[in-house]
Design an enzyme around this catalytic site. Sequence first.
Site, PDB file in Angstrom:
ATOM      1  N   SER A   1       0.845  -1.192   0.000  1.00  0.00           N
ATOM      2  CA  SER A   1       0.000   0.000   0.000  1.00  0.00           C
ATOM      3  C   SER A   1       0.886   1.250   0.000  1.00  0.00           C
ATOM      4  O   SER A   1       1.686   1.430  -0.915  1.00  0.00           O
ATOM      5  CB  SER A   1      -0.962  -0.040   1.183  1.00  0.00           C
ATOM      6  OG  SER A   1      -2.007   0.880   1.022  1.00  0.00           O
TER       7      SER A   1
ATOM      8  N   ASP B   1     -10.008  -3.425  -5.517  1.00  0.00           N
ATOM      9  CA  ASP B   1      -9.405  -2.613  -4.465  1.00  0.00           C
ATOM     10  C   ASP B   1      -9.927  -1.179  -4.517  1.00  0.00           C
ATOM     11  O   ASP B   1      -9.702  -0.478  -5.507  1.00  0.00           O
ATOM     12  CB  ASP B   1      -7.884  -2.621  -4.645  1.00  0.00           C
ATOM     13  CG  ASP B   1      -7.141  -2.010  -3.464  1.00  0.00           C
ATOM     14  OD1 ASP B   1      -7.770  -1.305  -2.654  1.00  0.00           O
ATOM     15  OD2 ASP B   1      -5.922  -2.248  -3.369  1.00  0.00           O
TER      16      ASP B   1
ATOM     17  N   HIS C   1      -8.111  -4.858  -1.518  1.00  0.00           N
ATOM     18  CA  HIS C   1      -6.856  -4.359  -0.957  1.00  0.00           C
ATOM     19  C   HIS C   1      -6.152  -5.385  -0.084  1.00  0.00           C
ATOM     20  O   HIS C   1      -4.921  -5.438  -0.057  1.00  0.00           O
ATOM     21  CB  HIS C   1      -7.150  -3.096  -0.134  1.00  0.00           C
ATOM     22  CG  HIS C   1      -5.955  -2.270   0.177  1.00  0.00           C
ATOM     23  ND1 HIS C   1      -5.206  -1.658  -0.802  1.00  0.00           N
ATOM     24  CD2 HIS C   1      -5.355  -1.950   1.359  1.00  0.00           C
ATOM     25  CE1 HIS C   1      -4.213  -0.978  -0.242  1.00  0.00           C
ATOM     26  NE2 HIS C   1      -4.273  -1.156   1.064  1.00  0.00           N
TER      27      HIS C   1
END
Length: 692
Positions: A540, A626, A661
């Site tokens: 991320s 995501d 995600h």
Amino acid sequence: MSEQMSEVTQPSIHTPPRPAQRPVTSTYHGDERVDEYAWLRDKDDPDVITHLEAENAYTDSMLAHLGGLREELYAEYRSRTQETDEQVPYPDGAWEYVSRTVEGKQYSIYSRRPLGGGDEQTVLDPNQLAEGLDYFSLGAFAVSPTGNLLAYATDTDGSERLHLYVKDLRTGELLPDTIDNCGYGAAWSADEQYVFYTTVDENTRPYKLWRHKLGTDPSADVLLHTEDDEAYFMSVRRTRSRAWLVMSLGASITSEVRVLPADDPEGEWQLVAPRRTGVEYFVDHHGDRFLIVTNDEGPDFRVAQAPVTAPGPENWTDLIPHTPGVRIEGIDPFASQLVVSLRAEGRTELDVLEVSSGERRRLAFDEPIYAVGLGINREFDTSVVRVEYTSMTTPPSTIDVDLVSDARDIRKVQPVLGVDLSQYESARLWATASDGTRIPMSFVWRKDRVQGGPAVLYGYGSYEISYDPSFSTERLSLLDRGVAFGIAHIRGGGEMGRAWYEHGKKLEKVNSFTDFVACAEQLVKDGWTTPSQLAIRGGSAGGLLMGAVLNLRPDLFAGVLAQVPFVDALNTMLDPTLPLTVREWDEWGNPIEDPETYAAMKAYAPYENVAKGDYPRVLATGGLNDPRVGFWEPAKWVARLRDRLTGGGPILLKTELGAGHAGPSGRYNRWKDEALNQGFLLDAIGVVRSDG
């Protein structure tokens, strides 16, 4: 175009996919930029899916030689894990609740039994709910005050758009009260006739608060509040005392809270303090006062108190004053004690404050580096609280602490089967950044490791999120192969207090990247490893870190694992229609309005700065659903890296086409995914066999 795509994308699974270039030009602050892969954003374009599938096939082919190693790693994870196991039960009202895992099942099962004894009943079995689904996650689990009802929410594709359900725990039946498009969390009124919940907008932002009366059609639900400012996310919860409901609105650096007595569900919500830019505050309840953790008088926060009848900031008085360098992160009230979570000298700590005397003391632990925090504590009127403790060499441990006597009952230490944990050692290491700042690292290795051998360095460094030194069963597979593992606690995170965060964001974001490079260089300088044996990992915003340091020092690393990486940061922050952009201007700056921010982001954004040259092995991952980091970010980045690669590599992309995600759901699927990740890392640093 589709025909051309097919020619270049899928000639062979052994040939890197080459997506077509469709240049798009944009100009900001007089600067003209060309993005040849902007078209990869279009999820509805069949060519995009074709390309992602081709990338997956290529990655599979390039990692096929690791099939045996991946199976070995997966088997090791399972062999160390007590697959049929249960967590320590916790009391909540007339019941004690427990979650357990069962060998062969992907998800934990939630059960309960009467405190006074009696038969156990299943509260929720996600394994049944997930049957036939590729992805499943729980987003709410709220038991009603009497324990008769359960409000729970599910995510079945990783999009973080939840479906809310109500289950009658007396009969096991689902009630007809079903609501779609919800955010995380839910809260009950005291009479359990009402459920409060949020819904999300087109960008998955929780922005509306609703009141649902049990047994009525959701179309008749009452809208209580709408938050139009796209920088703010909404949540709803109940205080530990169960007496109040709390609606929180939060931007990155600003808060606003409203409260409502839980026994007055149709009443008017009361504003605690209006939002003031840069002022954060968090509210809980104790007796006739609210407790407020806030940074209104200093960056490391204080604890204030105010009467419930007049909670405005003009009535906030110090309970624990602001102390520079001691970052207060939260307060948990119990009837006779308050427990304060804080950070001091780079460690997590717990302080106990006696309500009657005001005496404050710290809970002490033996290891030099560790992570500690409160566990599940549903009861308010108790002096025994549950604490969760871990370190890089100590598995997660559940400890019940008597807040009066400090007596400790170790209720459980996570079993690690067939492993002698005394073989492993950890330490706090330090590097010196380019500006002279000392950067801590948490490091762990097996004692028989050869000095100067392989290592993996992990980093994140954003949002004031701290990655504390904790135990990992899966990580033992690296350590047992002679690989040392470190966490670089770089600026942008919160490990060393609020200032640590402030000096790693916006115009100072580059500090995060140079800090990480300094940590890697220090490991090499001190003889821990060499560049040919050093791999790095982050996800991320930590994936942004991976891309940035790869551009800065591609010669320093043998392999880079970038999971759902935020590598197209400038383009994302230039597009306010994306889910998190407006909210995250507080983190990165607004490059649309501010030329200085634009220039700074252009100078470090990974996608913008890929140069022609040699690169180490790279594996980037993404999730098609995501909502946090668009799947196209790693896809575009990989395509540009390949275009400009003159030697080294390979550059690989793996996209989960049915997840978001967090990647795959279910513990066995996650273990298989981790075996792929560790297999890639071990291969990159030349370690592909077990030590036997």
